[in-house]
Design a protein around this motif. Structure first.
Motif, PDB file in Angstrom:
ATOM      1  N   GLN A   1       0.781  -1.309   0.077  1.00  0.00           N
ATOM      2  CA  GLN A   1      -0.029   0.047  -0.171  1.00  0.00           C
ATOM      3  C   GLN A   1       1.066   1.257   0.100  1.00  0.00           C
ATOM      4  N   LEU A   2       1.995   1.163   0.776  1.00  0.00           N
ATOM      5  CA  LEU A   2       2.836   2.687   0.731  1.00  0.00           C
ATOM      6  C   LEU A   2       3.518   2.734  -0.715  1.00  0.00           C
ATOM      7  N   ARG A   3       3.821   1.516  -1.550  1.00  0.00           N
ATOM      8  CA  ARG A   3       4.533   1.656  -2.757  1.00  0.00           C
ATOM      9  C   ARG A   3       3.342   2.301  -3.558  1.00  0.00           C
ATOM     10  N   ARG A   4       2.140   1.861  -3.585  1.00  0.00           N
ATOM     11  CA  ARG A   4       1.078   2.663  -4.337  1.00  0.00           C
ATOM     12  C   ARG A   4       0.744   3.975  -4.073  1.00  0.00           C
ATOM     13  N   LEU A   5       1.037   4.339  -3.052  1.00  0.00           N
ATOM     14  CA  LEU A   5       0.980   5.770  -2.456  1.00  0.00           C
ATOM     15  C   LEU A   5       2.198   6.653  -3.086  1.00  0.00           C
ATOM     16  N   THR A   6       3.386   6.072  -2.848  1.00  0.00           N
ATOM     17  CA  THR A   6       4.484   6.969  -3.248  1.00  0.00           C
ATOM     18  C   THR A   6       4.776   7.105  -4.838  1.00  0.00           C
ATOM     19  N   LYS A   7       4.336   6.269  -5.664  1.00  0.00           N
ATOM     20  CA  LYS A   7       4.401   6.183  -7.150  1.00  0.00           C
ATOM     21  C   LYS A   7       3.637   7.567  -7.568  1.00  0.00           C
ATOM     22  N   PRO A   8       2.405   7.900  -7.403  1.00  0.00           N
ATOM     23  CA  PRO A   8       1.665   9.023  -7.828  1.00  0.00           C
ATOM     24  C   PRO A   8       2.538  10.221  -7.283  1.00  0.00           C
ATOM     25  N   VAL A   9       2.773  10.146  -5.829  1.00  0.00           N
ATOM     26  CA  VAL A   9       3.465  11.252  -5.256  1.00  0.00           C
ATOM     27  C   VAL A   9       4.843  11.749  -5.891  1.00  0.00           C
ATOM     28  N   SER A  10       5.575  10.788  -6.405  1.00  0.00           N
ATOM     29  CA  SER A  10       6.903  10.852  -7.034  1.00  0.00           C
ATOM     30  C   SER A  10       6.617  11.380  -8.401  1.00  0.00           C
TER      31      SER A  10
END
Length: 134
Positions: A3-12
């Motif tokens: 779930q953390l990887r799913r959130l960091t991808k759009p933020v990056s």
């Protein structure tokens, strides 16, 4: 963790797009050495601008400006808004202008005209000129 990887991808992606957008609008800085001539020219322009201000701050100049319907403060503001080239041109023209020299030339001219007319007998202005008896 997934779930953390799913959130960091759009933020990056958003951070990368923001950085690119900011870098496109910033102009590149060009640094170079300032030559001695540029520093001297700048100092001369500042001195000439101060000399113009001093000339305009004289009481006789202010009274003449007011008599002609011009506000001295507005004249000072316009001198401040002149470009460096315009200040140098105006200062050069002020140096070339005669300061009372025309009055002496005019007096000499009038003296000579009266002397010639007195010698020819048209006038009787100067006592040292001998007139022929008629």
């Amino acid at each position: 963790m997934h779930q953390l990887r799913r959130l960091t991808k759009p933020v990056s992606h958003l951070v990368v797009i923001g950085l690119l957008a900011l870098s496109l609008h910033m102009p590149a800085a060009h640094a170079s050495m300032i030559g001695t001539e540029a520093v001297i020219d700048s100092a001369q322009v500042q001195q000439e601008r101060a000399r113009l201000h001093a000339a305009l701050n004289r009481d006789d100049v202010k009274s003449e400006l007011i008599a002609r319907g011009v506000d001295p403060a507005q004249v000072q503001a316009r001198v401040d808004s002149l470009t460096d080239q315009e200040v140098q041109t105006l200062s050069t023209k002020m140096d070339r202008m005669p300061a009372g020299g025309d009055a002496i030339d005019l007096l000499v001219f009038v003296f000579l005209v009266l002397l010639i007319t007195d010698i020819l007998g048209f006038t009787n202005v100067y006592p040292f000129v001998k007139h022929p008896k008629r």
